[in-house]
Design a protein around this motif. Structure first.
Motif, PDB file in Angstrom:
ATOM      1  N   LYS A   5      -3.035   5.095  -4.375  1.00  0.00           N
ATOM      2  CA  LYS A   5      -2.783   6.358  -3.682  1.00  0.00           C
ATOM      3  C   LYS A   5      -1.910   6.197  -2.439  1.00  0.00           C
ATOM      4  O   LYS A   5      -1.285   7.147  -1.987  1.00  0.00           O
ATOM      5  CB  LYS A   5      -4.106   7.027  -3.300  1.00  0.00           C
ATOM      6  N   LYS A   6      -1.879   4.990  -1.865  1.00  0.00           N
ATOM      7  CA  LYS A   6      -1.128   4.785  -0.619  1.00  0.00           C
ATOM      8  C   LYS A   6       0.370   4.621  -0.856  1.00  0.00           C
ATOM      9  O   LYS A   6       1.189   5.150  -0.109  1.00  0.00           O
ATOM     10  CB  LYS A   6      -1.678   3.566   0.127  1.00  0.00           C
ATOM     11  N   ASN A   7       0.719   3.848  -1.861  1.00  0.00           N
ATOM     12  CA  ASN A   7       2.138   3.631  -2.169  1.00  0.00           C
ATOM     13  C   ASN A   7       2.254   3.332  -3.657  1.00  0.00           C
ATOM     14  O   ASN A   7       2.095   2.198  -4.098  1.00  0.00           O
ATOM     15  CB  ASN A   7       2.707   2.478  -1.337  1.00  0.00           C
ATOM     16  N   ILE A   8       2.527   4.370  -4.436  1.00  0.00           N
ATOM     17  CA  ILE A   8       2.489   4.244  -5.893  1.00  0.00           C
ATOM     18  C   ILE A   8       3.610   3.353  -6.435  1.00  0.00           C
ATOM     19  O   ILE A   8       3.452   2.712  -7.475  1.00  0.00           O
ATOM     20  CB  ILE A   8       2.506   5.641  -6.545  1.00  0.00           C
ATOM     21  N   VAL A   9       4.726   3.263  -5.710  1.00  0.00           N
ATOM     22  CA  VAL A   9       5.841   2.414  -6.159  1.00  0.00           C
ATOM     23  C   VAL A   9       5.468   0.939  -6.034  1.00  0.00           C
ATOM     24  O   VAL A   9       5.662   0.148  -6.969  1.00  0.00           O
ATOM     25  CB  VAL A   9       7.124   2.727  -5.356  1.00  0.00           C
ATOM     26  N   LYS A  10       4.909   0.564  -4.867  1.00  0.00           N
ATOM     27  CA  LYS A  10       4.471  -0.829  -4.679  1.00  0.00           C
ATOM     28  C   LYS A  10       3.376  -1.192  -5.678  1.00  0.00           C
ATOM     29  O   LYS A  10       3.357  -2.295  -6.225  1.00  0.00           O
ATOM     30  CB  LYS A  10       3.969  -1.032  -3.250  1.00  0.00           C
ATOM     31  N   LEU A  40       0.519   3.013 -17.738  1.00  0.00           N
ATOM     32  CA  LEU A  40       1.004   2.853 -19.108  1.00  0.00           C
ATOM     33  C   LEU A  40       2.473   2.425 -19.154  1.00  0.00           C
ATOM     34  O   LEU A  40       2.859   1.575 -19.954  1.00  0.00           O
ATOM     35  CB  LEU A  40       0.801   4.165 -19.872  1.00  0.00           C
ATOM     36  N   VAL A  41       3.294   3.009 -18.284  1.00  0.00           N
ATOM     37  CA  VAL A  41       4.711   2.632 -18.237  1.00  0.00           C
ATOM     38  C   VAL A  41       4.862   1.208 -17.701  1.00  0.00           C
ATOM     39  O   VAL A  41       5.672   0.420 -18.208  1.00  0.00           O
ATOM     40  CB  VAL A  41       5.517   3.632 -17.384  1.00  0.00           C
ATOM     41  N   ALA A  42       4.075   0.853 -16.683  1.00  0.00           N
ATOM     42  CA  ALA A  42       4.114  -0.520 -16.160  1.00  0.00           C
ATOM     43  C   ALA A  42       3.781  -1.510 -17.274  1.00  0.00           C
ATOM     44  O   ALA A  42       4.426  -2.553 -17.419  1.00  0.00           O
ATOM     45  CB  ALA A  42       3.137  -0.664 -14.999  1.00  0.00           C
ATOM     46  N   LYS A  83       4.226  -6.730 -12.627  1.00  0.00           N
ATOM     47  CA  LYS A  83       4.353  -8.185 -12.509  1.00  0.00           C
ATOM     48  C   LYS A  83       3.083  -8.889 -13.004  1.00  0.00           C
ATOM     49  O   LYS A  83       3.160  -9.934 -13.662  1.00  0.00           O
ATOM     50  CB  LYS A  83       4.636  -8.577 -11.056  1.00  0.00           C
ATOM     51  N   TYR A  84       1.925  -8.298 -12.694  1.00  0.00           N
ATOM     52  CA  TYR A  84       0.658  -8.923 -13.088  1.00  0.00           C
ATOM     53  C   TYR A  84       0.501  -8.930 -14.612  1.00  0.00           C
ATOM     54  O   TYR A  84       0.159  -9.957 -15.210  1.00  0.00           O
ATOM     55  CB  TYR A  84      -0.521  -8.181 -12.455  1.00  0.00           C
ATOM     56  N   PRO A 106      -1.341  -7.729  -5.744  1.00  0.00           N
ATOM     57  CA  PRO A 106      -0.909  -7.795  -4.342  1.00  0.00           C
ATOM     58  C   PRO A 106      -0.942  -6.457  -3.588  1.00  0.00           C
ATOM     59  O   PRO A 106      -1.230  -6.429  -2.401  1.00  0.00           O
ATOM     60  CB  PRO A 106       0.522  -8.322  -4.454  1.00  0.00           C
ATOM     61  N   PHE A 107      -0.648  -5.349  -4.284  1.00  0.00           N
ATOM     62  CA  PHE A 107      -0.763  -4.044  -3.614  1.00  0.00           C
ATOM     63  C   PHE A 107      -1.607  -3.137  -4.500  1.00  0.00           C
ATOM     64  O   PHE A 107      -1.079  -2.410  -5.357  1.00  0.00           O
ATOM     65  CB  PHE A 107       0.609  -3.409  -3.352  1.00  0.00           C
TER      66      PHE A 107
END
Length: 365
Positions: free
Chosen positions: A66-71, A101-103, A78-79, A61-62
């Motif tokens: 580079k634009k928003n690393i948290v999103k 890797l953490v995700a 989730k994926y 989804p996001f």
């Protein structure tokens, strides 16, 4: 077995994607579902290249890292969790790979591969900050060569995955030499210098053009062919005009059959400021092309005697003299010797892909 390949820089026609595509094309994918994550809006031709290798391009989804690393992090987490991915194989050149890797770790993925493709990175400050987290987030370390391994993993254990290639695809063909010189509008007796790479600071195109300017002063019947695109392409085109070389410097843009064009060239230059183990230099050697490469590039890329290293700190005329004084060999005569050297060095993609699949299966089991 579900495998998610993540090139952290996005899906572009670059060395990392080429490595993924070559391995996946050659691999027996029975019992495997391989996905490649797009962290950008890739060109249609790039997506087709991935799909032709038997993989599926996926997005989240996001996707814009580079634009928003948290999103991006949350969407990736989730994926991976939803798809129950067995192996996350992350390709990059710094500890910023920690994001993926953490995700993956939080999403429950047990096999998390960090694959180092370079010997340095652009954002050294972020790399230093994230090193402690990075060292705890991966389970397996892959590298393209010893130097890339030492840069990314230090004294920790890593496995070298050579940037293998299909030897038949890149071999010299005298018929293609005539055909592609005709396409480029270049005479059969001209000296043709080639370069393949993105137009960015790392590839050092300005220096390359100044080298060619010196070659042209010595040998008017010479051409420079620049394959690729990137943020600095307009800047380099302006420099070519300033040096009045526009009739002898050819910008091809992105082309899908680079391997065919290699037969039309005589010598390749790579004055990069830094590299991991450059795939293009392997390809050029398979094609039997002499290569003059920056001495900042790892010496591991010289798997044959065709490679010579030179410093980009020297005047461009030094490189130009190397080019003009080259004694060009008949590439048909040396083909068998070159192929044997490349196979001995472990760069035959068929055996490499078989080995990589065995590693995946062992890690998951």
């Amino acid at each position: 077995m579900k495998i998610l390949q993540i090139p952290t820089g996005g899906l572009f026609s670059d060395g990392i994607l080429s490595c993924i595509v070559e391995y996946m094309t050659a691999m027996d994918k029975s019992g495997m579902e391989i996905q490649v994550l797009a962290t950008n809006n890739p060109e249609k031709s790039v997506v087709e290249k991935v799909e032709n290798s038997g993989c599926r391009v996926v997005s989240i989804p996001f996707p814009y890292r580079k634009k928003n690393i948290v999103k991006y992090f949350l969407a990736l987490y989730k994926y991976i969790s939803k798809e129950k991915i067995d192996v996350v194989h992350v390709h990059g050149s710094s500890a910023i790979m920690s994001v993926e890797l953490v995700a993956a770790r939080l999403a429950g993925c047990k096999v998390r591969i960090a694959h180092s493709h370079n010997t340095t990175c652009e954002n050294q400050r972020a790399d230093r900050i994230l090193r402690p987290l990075f060292n705890r987030s991966y389970t397996t370390a892959f590298v393209c060569g010893q130097d890339a391994g030492r840069w990314m993993f230090g004294k920790r254990k890593f496995t070298i995955i050579p940037n293998g290639r299909n030897l038949k695809k890149y071999e010299y063909d005298s018929k293609k030499r005539i055909e592609y010189r005709n396409k480029l509008g270049i005479a059969s007796d001209a000296l043709v210098i080639g370069h393949v790479g993105r137009f960015n600071r790392q590839k050092n195109h300005e220096y390359l053009v100044r080298v060619f300017s010196e070659v042209y002063k010595k040998k008017r019947n010479s051409y420079l062919v620049l394959v690729g695109t990137g943020e600095k392409v307009d800047e380099i085109k302006t420099l070519v005009k300033e040096l009045e070389l526009q009739n002898n410097v050819i910008f091809t843009g992105v082309i899908e059959n680079v391997s065919d064009y290699l037969s039309a060239f005589d010598v390749m230059l790579l004055p990069s400021l830094y590299e991991g183990l450059p795939l293009v230099v392997i390809e050029w050697q398979i094609a039997g092309l002499p290569c003059i490469v920056s001495d900042t590039v790892t010496k591991e890329c010289a798997i044959t005697s065709l490679v010579k290293f030179e410093s980009v700190k020297k005047e461009p005329e030094v490189w130009a003299n190397e080019v003009v004084n080259l004694i060009l060999q008949d590439r048909n005569d040396s083909k068998e010797i070159i192929f044997n050297e490349i196979k001995t060095a472990g760069y035959d993609i068929e055996s490499g892909a078989e080995r990589l699949k065995k590693i995946y299966l062992k890690l998951v089991s």
